[in-house]
Enzyme design. Structure first.
Site, mmCIF file in Angstrom:
data_model
loop_
_atom_site.group_PDB
_atom_site.id
_atom_site.type_symbol
_atom_site.label_atom_id
_atom_site.label_comp_id
_atom_site.label_asym_id
_atom_site.label_seq_id
_atom_site.Cartn_x
_atom_site.Cartn_y
_atom_site.Cartn_z
ATOM 1 N N CYS A 8 -80.059 -52.745 -10.903
ATOM 2 C CA CYS A 8 -81.471 -52.347 -10.909
ATOM 3 C C CYS A 8 -82.132 -52.660 -12.249
ATOM 4 O O CYS A 8 -81.477 -52.802 -13.276
ATOM 5 C CB CYS A 8 -81.579 -50.854 -10.612
ATOM 6 N N ASP A 127 -78.466 -39.223 -9.048
ATOM 7 C CA ASP A 127 -78.626 -39.668 -10.415
ATOM 8 C C ASP A 127 -78.631 -38.443 -11.335
ATOM 9 O O ASP A 127 -78.681 -37.302 -10.867
ATOM 10 C CB ASP A 127 -79.949 -40.439 -10.554
#
Length: 209
Positions: A8, A127
């Protein structure tokens, strides 16, 4: 089971080329202006041209305006939406596209609730919690908070690098891992060696599993 990999926060065409060559399953582009890894729509279109077949192009949004998401979708060939803010399930599901929801984990039971709330998602990304940032912290969290029962594919993010991704896969058994800062030379600029080492570790642990 082979653990999938999403890389990402890419901003340069050469980094996309390296990620693809190393075997990344998905590429993430950040459409969140405060992020140092953010890309404009015009930039994203150019990067998207380098994505080959069978690599998923993912667009990351943080508490976006509906019209902004629709504008990006009109101009960039995204395969998957990633919502990394405080978006509601109905909001995430309103664009007629596959989507995943990120959860910043800080307490027990939070992931179980997210599995229920965002049950229409194609996956749940877990996360690290930070009160001031929506992801990209470079910090990991307590993996013991991740439940064994997972109604959706679980994507593990937060502080992953070649030094710990093998242990993460062995302990958590995620559907996929998501990496950004752990393979960078600076924010938004990936390091080819770090990226290659990361992918080798993923493939090594999956091969020996």
């Amino acid at each position: 089971m082979t653990t999938r990999v999403k890389v990402c926060g890419l901003t340069r065409p050469e980094d996309i080329d390296v990620a693809v060559r190393c075997g990344a399953d998905a590429i993430g582009l950040v459409f969140y202006e405060p992020s140092p890894r953010s890309v404009t729509v015009e930039h994203a279109r150019a990067l998207a041209d380098r994505i080959p077949a069978f690599v998923t192009l993912t667009g990351l949004f943080v508490n976006p305006d509906v019209r902004f998401v629709e504008s990006v979708l009109d101009q960039v060939p995204l395969d998957l939406l990633q919502f990394h803010g405080d978006e509601s399930p109905d909001f995430c599901d309103s664009f007629g596209r596959r989507w995943i929801k990120a959860v910043r984990v800080r307490e027990e039971g939070q992931i179980e609730k997210a599995f229920d709330d965002y049950r229409k998602a194609s996956g749940l990304l877990v996360d690290a919690w930070d009160p001031n940032r929506y992801g990209g912290t470079g910090q990991s969290f307590n993996w013991a908070l991740i439940p064994e029962h997972r109604p959706l594919p679980l994507i593990l993010a937060g502080g992953l690098s070649s030094a710990n991704v093998a242990r993460a896969i062995e302990e958590v058994r995620p559907w996929a891992v998501d990496v950004s800062g752990g393979v960078e030379q600076s924010k938004g600029k990936k390091d080819a060696t770090k990226l290659s080492d990361f992918m080798k570790e993923v493939h090594r642990v999956c091969k020996t599993d």
